[in-house]
Write a protein that holds these residues in place. Structure first.
Motif, PDB file in Angstrom:
ATOM      1  N   PHE A  28     -66.372  39.783 -15.739  1.00 43.51           N
ATOM      2  CA  PHE A  28     -65.739  40.643 -14.950  1.00 43.51           C
ATOM      3  C   PHE A  28     -66.413  41.835 -14.477  1.00 43.51           C
ATOM      4  CE2 PHE A  28     -63.678  44.897 -15.026  1.00 43.51           C
ATOM      5  CZ  PHE A  28     -62.730  44.782 -14.116  1.00 43.51           C
ATOM      6  N   ARG A  29     -67.519  41.922 -15.447  1.00 44.61           N
ATOM      7  CA  ARG A  29     -68.382  43.134 -15.123  1.00 44.61           C
ATOM      8  C   ARG A  29     -69.261  42.744 -13.752  1.00 44.61           C
ATOM      9  NH1 ARG A  29     -69.505  43.359 -20.768  1.00 44.61           N
ATOM     10  NH2 ARG A  29     -71.523  42.606 -20.430  1.00 44.61           N
ATOM     11  N   GLU A  30     -69.624  41.620 -13.639  1.00 42.80           N
ATOM     12  CA  GLU A  30     -70.292  41.298 -12.650  1.00 42.80           C
ATOM     13  C   GLU A  30     -69.616  41.468 -11.130  1.00 42.80           C
ATOM     14  OE1 GLU A  30     -72.776  37.401 -10.611  1.00 42.80           O
ATOM     15  OE2 GLU A  30     -72.021  37.470 -12.667  1.00 42.80           O
ATOM     16  N   ARG A  31     -68.205  41.137 -11.439  1.00 41.36           N
ATOM     17  CA  ARG A  31     -67.269  41.070 -10.414  1.00 41.36           C
ATOM     18  C   ARG A  31     -67.317  42.505  -9.988  1.00 41.36           C
ATOM     19  NH1 ARG A  31     -60.968  38.730 -10.096  1.00 41.36           N
ATOM     20  NH2 ARG A  31     -60.758  39.344  -7.708  1.00 41.36           N
ATOM     21  N   PHE A  32     -66.871  43.311 -11.009  1.00 32.39           N
ATOM     22  CA  PHE A  32     -66.662  44.855 -11.033  1.00 32.39           C
ATOM     23  C   PHE A  32     -68.057  45.315 -10.104  1.00 32.39           C
ATOM     24  CE2 PHE A  32     -66.485  49.335 -12.070  1.00 32.39           C
ATOM     25  CZ  PHE A  32     -65.098  49.496 -11.533  1.00 32.39           C
ATOM     26  N   ALA A  33     -69.122  45.088 -10.622  1.00 35.01           N
ATOM     27  CA  ALA A  33     -70.245  45.695  -9.859  1.00 35.01           C
ATOM     28  C   ALA A  33     -70.450  45.341  -8.419  1.00 35.01           C
ATOM     29  CB  ALA A  33     -71.329  45.118 -10.526  1.00 35.01           C
ATOM     30  N   GLY A  34     -70.092  44.111  -7.953  1.00 39.32           N
ATOM     31  CA  GLY A  34     -69.849  43.757  -6.838  1.00 39.32           C
ATOM     32  C   GLY A  34     -68.891  44.503  -5.808  1.00 39.32           C
ATOM     33  N   LEU A  35     -67.703  44.807  -6.442  1.00 38.84           N
ATOM     34  CA  LEU A  35     -66.727  45.717  -5.802  1.00 38.84           C
ATOM     35  C   LEU A  35     -67.294  47.142  -5.609  1.00 38.84           C
ATOM     36  CD1 LEU A  35     -63.463  44.324  -7.356  1.00 38.84           C
ATOM     37  CD2 LEU A  35     -64.360  43.939  -4.883  1.00 38.84           C
ATOM     38  N   GLU A  36     -67.991  47.931  -6.595  1.00 36.36           N
ATOM     39  CA  GLU A  36     -68.672  48.916  -6.441  1.00 36.36           C
ATOM     40  C   GLU A  36     -69.558  49.100  -5.480  1.00 36.36           C
ATOM     41  OE1 GLU A  36     -68.967  51.086 -10.723  1.00 36.36           O
ATOM     42  OE2 GLU A  36     -69.945  49.514 -10.696  1.00 36.36           O
ATOM     43  N   MET A  37     -70.359  47.718  -5.139  1.00 35.80           N
ATOM     44  CA  MET A  37     -71.254  48.178  -4.164  1.00 35.80           C
ATOM     45  C   MET A  37     -70.658  47.835  -2.824  1.00 35.80           C
ATOM     46  SD  MET A  37     -74.723  45.690  -5.447  1.00 35.80           S
ATOM     47  CE  MET A  37     -73.818  44.378  -6.247  1.00 35.80           C
ATOM     48  N   ASP A  38     -69.633  47.042  -2.577  1.00 34.57           N
ATOM     49  CA  ASP A  38     -68.698  47.107  -1.544  1.00 34.57           C
ATOM     50  C   ASP A  38     -68.056  48.360  -1.152  1.00 34.57           C
ATOM     51  OD1 ASP A  38     -69.154  44.329  -1.358  1.00 34.57           O
ATOM     52  OD2 ASP A  38     -67.139  43.845  -1.989  1.00 34.57           O
ATOM     53  N   VAL A  39     -67.817  49.256  -2.188  1.00 32.55           N
ATOM     54  CA  VAL A  39     -67.245  50.627  -1.857  1.00 32.55           C
ATOM     55  C   VAL A  39     -68.501  51.374  -1.536  1.00 32.55           C
ATOM     56  CG1 VAL A  39     -66.235  52.356  -2.735  1.00 32.55           C
ATOM     57  CG2 VAL A  39     -65.277  50.250  -3.379  1.00 32.55           C
ATOM     58  N   ALA A  40     -69.530  51.270  -2.080  1.00 28.91           N
ATOM     59  CA  ALA A  40     -70.800  52.151  -1.561  1.00 28.91           C
ATOM     60  C   ALA A  40     -71.179  51.843  -0.171  1.00 28.91           C
ATOM     61  CB  ALA A  40     -72.062  51.825  -2.494  1.00 28.91           C
ATOM     62  N   ASP A  41     -71.235  50.765   0.231  1.00 28.38           N
ATOM     63  CA  ASP A  41     -71.109  50.117   1.634  1.00 28.38           C
ATOM     64  C   ASP A  41     -70.347  50.642   2.460  1.00 28.38           C
ATOM     65  OD1 ASP A  41     -73.513  48.695   0.907  1.00 28.38           O
ATOM     66  OD2 ASP A  41     -72.402  46.696   1.054  1.00 28.38           O
ATOM     67  N   LEU A  42     -69.103  50.842   2.112  1.00 27.64           N
ATOM     68  CA  LEU A  42     -67.851  51.369   2.910  1.00 27.64           C
ATOM     69  C   LEU A  42     -68.171  52.751   3.224  1.00 27.64           C
ATOM     70  CD1 LEU A  42     -65.423  51.203   4.103  1.00 27.64           C
ATOM     71  CD2 LEU A  42     -64.108  51.444   1.926  1.00 27.64           C
ATOM     72  N   ASN A  43     -68.663  53.389   2.067  1.00 28.09           N
ATOM     73  CA  ASN A  43     -68.740  54.962   2.152  1.00 28.09           C
ATOM     74  C   ASN A  43     -69.892  55.243   3.097  1.00 28.09           C
ATOM     75  OD1 ASN A  43     -67.143  56.874   0.329  1.00 28.09           O
ATOM     76  ND2 ASN A  43     -67.901  55.530  -1.230  1.00 28.09           N
ATOM     77  N   ALA A  44     -71.022  54.408   3.136  1.00 24.01           N
ATOM     78  CA  ALA A  44     -72.181  54.762   4.064  1.00 24.01           C
ATOM     79  C   ALA A  44     -71.590  54.437   5.411  1.00 24.01           C
ATOM     80  CB  ALA A  44     -73.178  53.488   3.552  1.00 24.01           C
ATOM     81  N   LEU A  45     -70.802  53.275   5.658  1.00 21.72           N
ATOM     82  CA  LEU A  45     -70.127  53.391   7.025  1.00 21.72           C
ATOM     83  C   LEU A  45     -69.414  54.446   7.371  1.00 21.72           C
ATOM     84  CD1 LEU A  45     -70.145  50.918   9.357  1.00 21.72           C
ATOM     85  CD2 LEU A  45     -68.038  50.040   8.246  1.00 21.72           C
TER      86      LEU A  45
END
Length: 392
Positions: free
Chosen positions: A282-299
């Motif tokens: 789960f922690r790996e999955r959560f980290a992936g979603l965190e990076m998705d949100v970071a990318d979304l913020n950048a966009l």
């Protein structure tokens, strides 16, 4: 009820630097916004936010982007983005704002003096609430297929047809809508932009209950509805360009990181409550979603930066809408997946001291990829207008 007529803000916000303006907006929301309405899990009805609408109106804050001469705050695009960002950060619910963000700016730019004098003060005061009449059965994201007909009859148009997915139309006093005024023209032509009083005889509003049990959307039927020809905005048969312009800026905020950020926070809380936070998978999955949100913020910072600099958004804004809503959807799915039996309970599941509404994000994520133009249509826009791929 007496509706005060606001004269707009008297502060010259253009002289304030962005940091000071952000602080002023944040302080205003903290002081005036009702605590019990923060971070609402569903779109609030008019009766629930009427007092907040009145508060914004009385302070001259109801129309951030309108020029002050028309009763608005006179914010430039950059400060308007900051205003919306602070709304989202504080969990401020949307008021019925179609009149504010769509009808008002349109009338200021394209309307007649008579239309501006008739409608703008009543939008500002909350005396008249607007809903949208774009989508139809068979003409959802492909709005050029609209078939609701408006036939000229003397000084009026006679309107017949149906609109659907009209948000909170049961609370609306007026509708702005696309109608076909030339049946023989090409589908992007022959469409006009019409303003309609919802109390006109021949209009039937039928609320539709969503999966979450809310009546957020409506079907609206028009049966020989007589509308004054003076209610056409802009040129007859030239409403398509107006509709496209209104949707472009909307897509920036439809793809805002707010929903994904809020859902990610909820996912982290639920993981602690269920013990999933100790699971390395789960922690790996959560980290992936965190990076998705970071990318979304950048966009989002990229596109909002264009607006803040006074530029115009192009068709690539569809990328923001796609990525924002789909990131939110992935996080909402993860919440349901790790909730176990709690995902079977509507409302608050017995998790934690106060319970946990497992399904709120899931329900909100379902329509997010549809409204404002489905993500399939957004991909077509990117393919043809951004990547210059051939049409089939």
């Amino acid at each position: 009820m007496t509706y005060p007529r606001t004269q707009g803000s008297t502060t010259d916000w253009t002289r304030m630097d962005d940091a000071a303006f952000r602080a002023a907006v944040r302080e205003f929301f903290a002081r005036h916004y009702p605590e019990n309405l923060r971070y609402a899990s569903a779109r609030l009805r008019l009766d629930e936010v009427r007092d907040w609408y009145a508060t914004l109106s009385e302070h001259g804050w109801i129309a951030p982007s309108w020029p002050q001469e028309y009763g608005g705050m006179g914010l430039d695009p950059g400060k308007h983005v900051i205003f919306v960002e602070e709304q989202e950060a504080h969990g401020v619910a949307r008021v019925p704002d179609h009149g504010i963000i769509m009808v008002g700016p349109l009338l200021i730019q394209e309307g007649t003096d008579e239309q501006r004098a008739r409608y703008l003060p009543r939008i500002l005061s909350g005396e008249e609430i607007w809903c949208q009449g774009y989508s139809e059965p068979g003409a959802g994201s492909d709005l050029a297929n609209v078939r609701t007909a408006a036939v000229r009859d003397g000084d009026d148009y006679i309107v017949n047809g149906q609109k659907t997915w009209s948000t909170l139309a049961q609370d609306g006093t007026h509708m702005f809508m696309l109608v076909r005024t030339d049946q023989d023209a090409k589908k992007q032509e022959g469409i006009s932009f019409l303003l309609v009083d919802m109390t006109t005889p021949g209009i039937t509003v039928r609320p539709m209950k969503t999966l979450a049990g809310h009546e957020e959307f409506c079907e609206v039927f028009f049966d020989d509805v007589r509308v004054p020809a003076a209610n056409i905005v802009g040129e007859v048969n030239r409403g398509w360009s107006i509709a496209k312009a209104l949707l472009t800026f909307e897509r920036l905020f439809l793809g805002s990181p707010k929903l994904a950020q809020s859902a990610l926070s909820r996912l982290g809380t639920l993981a602690v409550l269920t013990g999933q936070n100790d699971d390395p998978v789960f922690r790996e999955r959560f980290a992936g979603l965190e990076m998705d949100v970071a990318d979304l913020n950048a966009l989002y910072r990229h596109f909002s930066g264009i607006v803040k600099a006074g530029g115009k958004l192009g068709p690539d804004i569809s990328l923001q809408k796609i990525y924002g809503t789909e990131t939110f959807s992935r996080i909402a799915d993860a919440i349901v997946e790790i909730a176990g039996t709690g995902a079977m309970i509507g409302g608050r599941a017995p998790l934690g001291d106060d319970g946990f509404d497992v399904l709120a994000a899931f329900y909100n994520a379902r329509p997010a990829t549809i409204y404002g133009g489905t993500n399939e249509i957004q991909r077509n826009i990117v393919a043809t207008a951004v990547l210059d791929l051939p049409r089939r």
